[in-house]
Design an enzyme around this catalytic site. Structure first.
Site, PDB file in Angstrom:
ATOM      1  N   ARG A   1       0.853  -1.182   0.000  1.00 27.57           N
ATOM      2  CA  ARG A   1       0.000   0.000   0.000  1.00 27.57           C
ATOM      3  C   ARG A   1       0.893   1.237   0.000  1.00 27.57           C
ATOM      4  O   ARG A   1       2.064   1.169   0.384  1.00 27.57           O
ATOM      5  CB  ARG A   1      -0.942   0.011   1.209  1.00 27.57           C
ATOM      6  CG  ARG A   1      -0.283  -0.296   2.537  1.00 27.57           C
ATOM      7  CD  ARG A   1      -1.314  -0.434   3.636  1.00 27.57           C
ATOM      8  NE  ARG A   1      -1.812   0.865   4.070  1.00 27.57           N
ATOM      9  CZ  ARG A   1      -1.192   1.645   4.948  1.00 27.57           C
ATOM     10  NH1 ARG A   1      -0.068   1.279   5.519  1.00 27.57           N
ATOM     11  NH2 ARG A   1      -1.697   2.809   5.280  1.00 27.57           N
TER      12      ARG A   1
ATOM     13  N   ARG B   1      -2.031  11.016   2.765  1.00 27.93           N
ATOM     14  CA  ARG B   1      -2.724  11.777   3.812  1.00 27.93           C
ATOM     15  C   ARG B   1      -3.379  13.003   3.224  1.00 27.93           C
ATOM     16  O   ARG B   1      -2.744  13.705   2.440  1.00 27.93           O
ATOM     17  CB  ARG B   1      -1.691  12.315   4.787  1.00 27.93           C
ATOM     18  CG  ARG B   1      -1.448  11.428   5.926  1.00 27.93           C
ATOM     19  CD  ARG B   1      -0.463  12.128   6.847  1.00 27.93           C
ATOM     20  NE  ARG B   1       0.311  11.069   7.476  1.00 27.93           N
ATOM     21  CZ  ARG B   1       1.518  11.226   7.941  1.00 27.93           C
ATOM     22  NH1 ARG B   1       2.104  12.403   7.856  1.00 27.93           N
ATOM     23  NH2 ARG B   1       2.137  10.216   8.505  1.00 27.93           N
TER      24      ARG B   1
ATOM     25  N   ARG C   1      19.936  -7.221   0.297  1.00 27.05           N
ATOM     26  CA  ARG C   1      20.383  -6.023  -0.413  1.00 27.05           C
ATOM     27  C   ARG C   1      21.349  -5.310   0.516  1.00 27.05           C
ATOM     28  O   ARG C   1      21.202  -5.349   1.742  1.00 27.05           O
ATOM     29  CB  ARG C   1      19.220  -5.061  -0.719  1.00 27.05           C
ATOM     30  CG  ARG C   1      18.396  -5.410  -1.916  1.00 27.05           C
ATOM     31  CD  ARG C   1      19.112  -5.321  -3.240  1.00 27.05           C
ATOM     32  NE  ARG C   1      19.273  -3.963  -3.744  1.00 27.05           N
ATOM     33  CZ  ARG C   1      20.028  -3.664  -4.789  1.00 27.05           C
ATOM     34  NH1 ARG C   1      20.701  -4.617  -5.431  1.00 27.05           N
ATOM     35  NH2 ARG C   1      20.127  -2.417  -5.219  1.00 27.05           N
TER      36      ARG C   1
ATOM     37  N   ARG D   1      19.642   8.752  -1.107  1.00 32.89           N
ATOM     38  CA  ARG D   1      19.337   9.740  -0.069  1.00 32.89           C
ATOM     39  C   ARG D   1      20.614  10.450   0.348  1.00 32.89           C
ATOM     40  O   ARG D   1      21.711   9.894   0.226  1.00 32.89           O
ATOM     41  CB  ARG D   1      18.802   9.078   1.214  1.00 32.89           C
ATOM     42  CG  ARG D   1      17.667   8.128   1.012  1.00 32.89           C
ATOM     43  CD  ARG D   1      16.928   7.878   2.309  1.00 32.89           C
ATOM     44  NE  ARG D   1      17.688   7.095   3.278  1.00 32.89           N
ATOM     45  CZ  ARG D   1      17.216   6.745   4.469  1.00 32.89           C
ATOM     46  NH1 ARG D   1      16.006   7.129   4.836  1.00 32.89           N
ATOM     47  NH2 ARG D   1      17.937   6.019   5.302  1.00 32.89           N
TER      48      ARG D   1
ATOM     49  N   GLU E   1      23.799   7.713   0.368  1.00 32.75           N
ATOM     50  CA  GLU E   1      23.451   6.299   0.546  1.00 32.75           C
ATOM     51  C   GLU E   1      23.277   5.644  -0.825  1.00 32.75           C
ATOM     52  O   GLU E   1      22.380   6.014  -1.581  1.00 32.75           O
ATOM     53  CB  GLU E   1      22.131   6.273   1.322  1.00 32.75           C
ATOM     54  CG  GLU E   1      21.957   5.101   2.225  1.00 32.75           C
ATOM     55  CD  GLU E   1      20.738   5.269   3.107  1.00 32.75           C
ATOM     56  OE1 GLU E   1      20.813   6.025   4.098  1.00 32.75           O
ATOM     57  OE2 GLU E   1      19.688   4.689   2.796  1.00 32.75           O
TER      58      GLU E   1
ATOM     59  N   TYR F   1      13.163  -7.964   8.295  1.00 34.36           N
ATOM     60  CA  TYR F   1      13.391  -6.562   8.622  1.00 34.36           C
ATOM     61  C   TYR F   1      12.592  -6.216   9.864  1.00 34.36           C
ATOM     62  O   TYR F   1      11.372  -6.398   9.891  1.00 34.36           O
ATOM     63  CB  TYR F   1      12.986  -5.621   7.470  1.00 34.36           C
ATOM     64  CG  TYR F   1      13.196  -4.189   7.913  1.00 34.36           C
ATOM     65  CD1 TYR F   1      14.438  -3.587   7.789  1.00 34.36           C
ATOM     66  CD2 TYR F   1      12.170  -3.480   8.541  1.00 34.36           C
ATOM     67  CE1 TYR F   1      14.662  -2.304   8.270  1.00 34.36           C
ATOM     68  CE2 TYR F   1      12.393  -2.196   9.028  1.00 34.36           C
ATOM     69  CZ  TYR F   1      13.638  -1.618   8.885  1.00 34.36           C
ATOM     70  OH  TYR F   1      13.868  -0.369   9.372  1.00 34.36           O
TER      71      TYR F   1
ATOM     72  N   ASP G   1      12.006  -3.012  12.740  1.00 37.95           N
ATOM     73  CA  ASP G   1      12.358  -1.700  13.278  1.00 37.95           C
ATOM     74  C   ASP G   1      12.912  -1.906  14.685  1.00 37.95           C
ATOM     75  O   ASP G   1      12.720  -2.968  15.286  1.00 37.95           O
ATOM     76  CB  ASP G   1      11.113  -0.800  13.321  1.00 37.95           C
ATOM     77  CG  ASP G   1      10.954  -0.017  12.026  1.00 37.95           C
ATOM     78  OD1 ASP G   1      11.968   0.269  11.369  1.00 37.95           O
ATOM     79  OD2 ASP G   1       9.802   0.321  11.685  1.00 37.95           O
TER      80      ASP G   1
HETATM   81  P1  FAD Z   1      22.156  -5.873  14.468  1.00 38.92           P
HETATM   82  O1  FAD Z   1      22.057  -4.472  14.913  1.00 38.92           O
HETATM   83  O2  FAD Z   1      22.572  -6.144  13.098  1.00 38.92           O
HETATM   84  O3  FAD Z   1      23.145  -6.634  15.470  1.00 38.92           O
HETATM   85  C1  FAD Z   1      23.689  -7.883  15.196  1.00 38.92           C
HETATM   86  C2  FAD Z   1      25.111  -7.894  15.729  1.00 38.92           C
HETATM   87  O4  FAD Z   1      25.617  -9.233  15.667  1.00 38.92           O
HETATM   88  C3  FAD Z   1      26.062  -7.036  14.912  1.00 38.92           C
HETATM   89  O5  FAD Z   1      26.721  -6.110  15.734  1.00 38.92           O
HETATM   90  C4  FAD Z   1      27.036  -8.045  14.305  1.00 38.92           C
HETATM   91  O6  FAD Z   1      28.356  -7.530  14.192  1.00 38.92           O
HETATM   92  C5  FAD Z   1      26.974  -9.162  15.333  1.00 38.92           C
HETATM   93  N1  FAD Z   1      27.360 -10.468  14.789  1.00 38.92           N
HETATM   94  C6  FAD Z   1      26.841 -11.091  13.702  1.00 38.92           C
HETATM   95  N2  FAD Z   1      27.467 -12.268  13.506  1.00 38.92           N
HETATM   96  C7  FAD Z   1      28.404 -12.396  14.502  1.00 38.92           C
HETATM   97  C8  FAD Z   1      29.373 -13.377  14.813  1.00 38.92           C
HETATM   98  N3  FAD Z   1      29.523 -14.469  14.074  1.00 38.92           N
HETATM   99  N4  FAD Z   1      30.159 -13.188  15.908  1.00 38.92           N
HETATM  100  C9  FAD Z   1      30.043 -12.065  16.650  1.00 38.92           C
HETATM  101  N5  FAD Z   1      29.144 -11.090  16.378  1.00 38.92           N
HETATM  102  C10 FAD Z   1      28.334 -11.251  15.315  1.00 38.92           C
HETATM  103  N6  FAD Z   1      14.752   0.867  12.676  1.00 38.92           N
HETATM  104  C11 FAD Z   1      13.981   1.856  13.185  1.00 38.92           C
HETATM  105  O7  FAD Z   1      13.232   1.634  14.150  1.00 38.92           O
HETATM  106  N7  FAD Z   1      14.037   3.124  12.656  1.00 38.92           N
HETATM  107  C12 FAD Z   1      14.854   3.443  11.616  1.00 38.92           C
HETATM  108  O8  FAD Z   1      14.859   4.596  11.181  1.00 38.92           O
HETATM  109  C13 FAD Z   1      15.655   2.402  11.055  1.00 38.92           C
HETATM  110  N8  FAD Z   1      16.462   2.670  10.016  1.00 38.92           N
HETATM  111  C14 FAD Z   1      17.195   1.657   9.459  1.00 38.92           C
HETATM  112  C15 FAD Z   1      18.010   1.962   8.365  1.00 38.92           C
HETATM  113  C16 FAD Z   1      18.748   0.966   7.779  1.00 38.92           C
HETATM  114  C17 FAD Z   1      19.616   1.286   6.615  1.00 38.92           C
HETATM  115  C18 FAD Z   1      18.653  -0.371   8.265  1.00 38.92           C
HETATM  116  C19 FAD Z   1      19.404  -1.480   7.592  1.00 38.92           C
HETATM  117  C20 FAD Z   1      17.879  -0.669   9.365  1.00 38.92           C
HETATM  118  C21 FAD Z   1      17.133   0.347   9.984  1.00 38.92           C
HETATM  119  N9  FAD Z   1      16.350   0.093  11.104  1.00 38.92           N
HETATM  120  C22 FAD Z   1      15.573   1.104  11.627  1.00 38.92           C
HETATM  121  C23 FAD Z   1      16.318  -1.249  11.730  1.00 38.92           C
HETATM  122  C24 FAD Z   1      17.340  -1.439  12.881  1.00 38.92           C
HETATM  123  O9  FAD Z   1      18.633  -1.242  12.384  1.00 38.92           O
HETATM  124  C25 FAD Z   1      17.194  -2.863  13.455  1.00 38.92           C
HETATM  125  O10 FAD Z   1      15.917  -3.039  13.989  1.00 38.92           O
HETATM  126  C26 FAD Z   1      18.196  -3.223  14.565  1.00 38.92           C
HETATM  127  O11 FAD Z   1      19.450  -2.698  14.366  1.00 38.92           O
HETATM  128  C27 FAD Z   1      18.281  -4.733  14.683  1.00 38.92           C
HETATM  129  O12 FAD Z   1      19.071  -5.126  15.782  1.00 38.92           O
HETATM  130  P2  FAD Z   1      19.673  -6.590  15.838  1.00 38.92           P
HETATM  131  O13 FAD Z   1      20.300  -6.738  17.177  1.00 38.92           O
HETATM  132  O14 FAD Z   1      18.662  -7.570  15.431  1.00 38.92           O
HETATM  133  O15 FAD Z   1      20.774  -6.638  14.674  1.00 38.92           O
END
Ligand code: FAD
Length: 368
Positions: free
Chosen positions: A173, A177, A250, A281, A301, A349, A351
């Site tokens: 969608r 607004r 990606r 961006r 970006e 994905y 947030d």
């Molecule tokens: P991650 O933050 O990826 O943490 C995983 C960690 O595991 C990493 O530090 C990595 O190094 C570590 N790791 C992986 N494998 C290993 C290994 N083998 N040994 C040791 N360490 C390891 N969310 C929002 O709410 N608002 C936003 O505006 C927003 N913008 C975003 C923009 C982008 C470009 C992206 C990609 C995401 C965005 N997000 C946003 C989403 C947000 O980034 C995620 O929700 C969040 O970071 C996820 O946390 P996580 O702990 O699951 O993963």
């Protein structure tokens, strides 16, 4: 014999850090390891010229959940930043998300009635029973002007493919607004941690042992022996040595520039719609925290194909990858004493507020 740690937590992103915090509160001993040279995962900020630069892409915290909002605010105070991005299209700036300001800038319509009539007229030209691709889907949802100005080229850059070759499900969608409201999110709570996201992570990991520059897979035997359980927030296919195949993503490339001026674009986020720009961006980080520094840092970006050595950012949740993930998930369910969670382990994905909620649900179950 009791092992040294109750949990070795692989990954110091939000998932790992929230898990560690809750485990500590429950009296458990944790070791957090991360293969990067810093904690925080993708919300990590790098301080450049006194500005908190969102190293892995612009992050704006938003949620409707008051409990979650209070949860993050116990570690750091949030400011009242409101995400109001702009879009540069064919030389003109427009407000996003699509609202009465955008319609006025595009067509000169001044009232909701005029704007609605314009959109209905645009849509009526593209009645497609079952959209076969992203282009048909977008045209049938918002018509040609909005599609041409804001969606086509931007999406093609994002995915590296023609809109006619992209599946229609990518756009379910398109929010529109009929108010003059440039606030990108509909959520009640929104903001940026004052002093950057590192403060949030530091608060979560306070008093917990952390090792950076340590890849779990370089010595997984050792870490498994050190702890009763592993909490794993890395890539799920990597955990199983890619034995069923590789899950695709990606990627993005971030190009930072320090500029000797105070203010480059007057806004945190400006989308570059047109295909003449390779980037999608420009982020000007100081505006997230209303910075008054003499210099500014901007980041372009660039969407990228993902491959060896590139960061895995957005999962490609098409049928092929999703069914591969489902197979890995079956294997994960059989793993004893391992808790999988986070965006990479769940190939989804999320947030930030969603990943925190997920970690809290898992810890509630674990420590009930
Ligand atoms: P991650 O933050 O990826 O943490 C995983 C960690 O595991 C990493 O530090 C990595 O190094 C570590 N790791 C992986 N494998 C290993 C290994 N083998 N040994 C040791 N360490 C390891 N969310 C929002 O709410 N608002 C936003 O505006 C927003 N913008 C975003 C923009 C982008 C470009 C992206 C990609 C995401 C965005 N997000 C946003 C989403 C947000 O980034 C995620 O929700 C969040 O970071 C996820 O946390 P996580 O702990 O699951 O993963």
């Amino acid at each position: 014999m009791k092992k040294e740690y109750d949990y070795v937590i692989v990954g110091s992103g939000l998932f790992g850090s929230v898990f560690a915090h809750e485990a500590k509160k429950a009296g458990k001993k944790c070791l957090v390891i991360d293969k990067r040279n810093h904690v925080g995962g993708n919300i990590y900020c790098e301080n450049i010229e006194g500005i908190n630069v969102h190293k892995y892409g612009a992050h704006i915290f938003h949620t409707n959940d008051k409990t979650l909002w209070n949860y993050v605010n116990q570690f750091v105070e949030f400011n009242n930043f409101t995400n109001s991005p702009l879009s540069l299209s064919k030389g003109k700036l427009y407000n996003l998300p699509f609202n009465m300001n955008t319609f006025y800038q595009l067509w000169g319509t001044k009232t909701p009635k005029e704007a609605k009539a314009k959109i209905e007229e645009q849509i009526s030209r593209y009645v497609v029973e079952k959209p076969q691709n992203l282009e048909e889907q977008a045209l049938s949802l918002v018509g040609k002007d909005i599609y041409d100005n804001f969606i086509k080229e931007y999406t093609e850059k994002q995915w590296g493919r023609k809109a006619t070759e992209l599946p229609s499900f990518i756009i379910k969608r398109i929010p529109i607004r009929f108010t003059f409201d440039n606030n990108y999110f509909n959520d009640t709570y929104q903001g940026i941690p004052i002093g950057g996201y590192n403060k949030l992570i530091e608060g979560l990991l306070d008093g917990i042992e952390v090792l950076t520059n340590i890849d779990y897979f370089t010595d997984r035997q050792k870490f498994n022996q050190l702890s009763e359980k592993i909490v794993y927030s890395g890539k799920i296919d990597e955990y199983f040595d890619y034995k069923l195949g590789v899950l695709e993503y990606r990627s993005l490339l971030f190009e930072n520039e320090i500029l000797e001026i105070e203010n480059f674009q007057g806004n945190a986020v400006v989308n570059y719609n047109d295909s003449v720009y390779d980037f999608t961006r420009i982020i000007e980080h100081k505006h997230f925290e209303f910075g008054k520094q003499k210099k500014t840092v901007i980041t372009k970006e660039y969407p990228q194909e993902w491959g060896h050595g590139k960061e895995a950012f957005y999962p490609i949740n098409d049928l092929k990858n999703q069914s591969l993930f489902n197979e890995y998930k079956k294997l994960a369910l059989k793993e004893k004493n391992v808790i999988f969670g986070g965006r990479l382990a769940e190939y989804k994905y999320y947030d930030m507020h969603q990943v925190i909620a997920l970690a809290l649900t898992k810890t509630k179950k674990e420590f009930k």
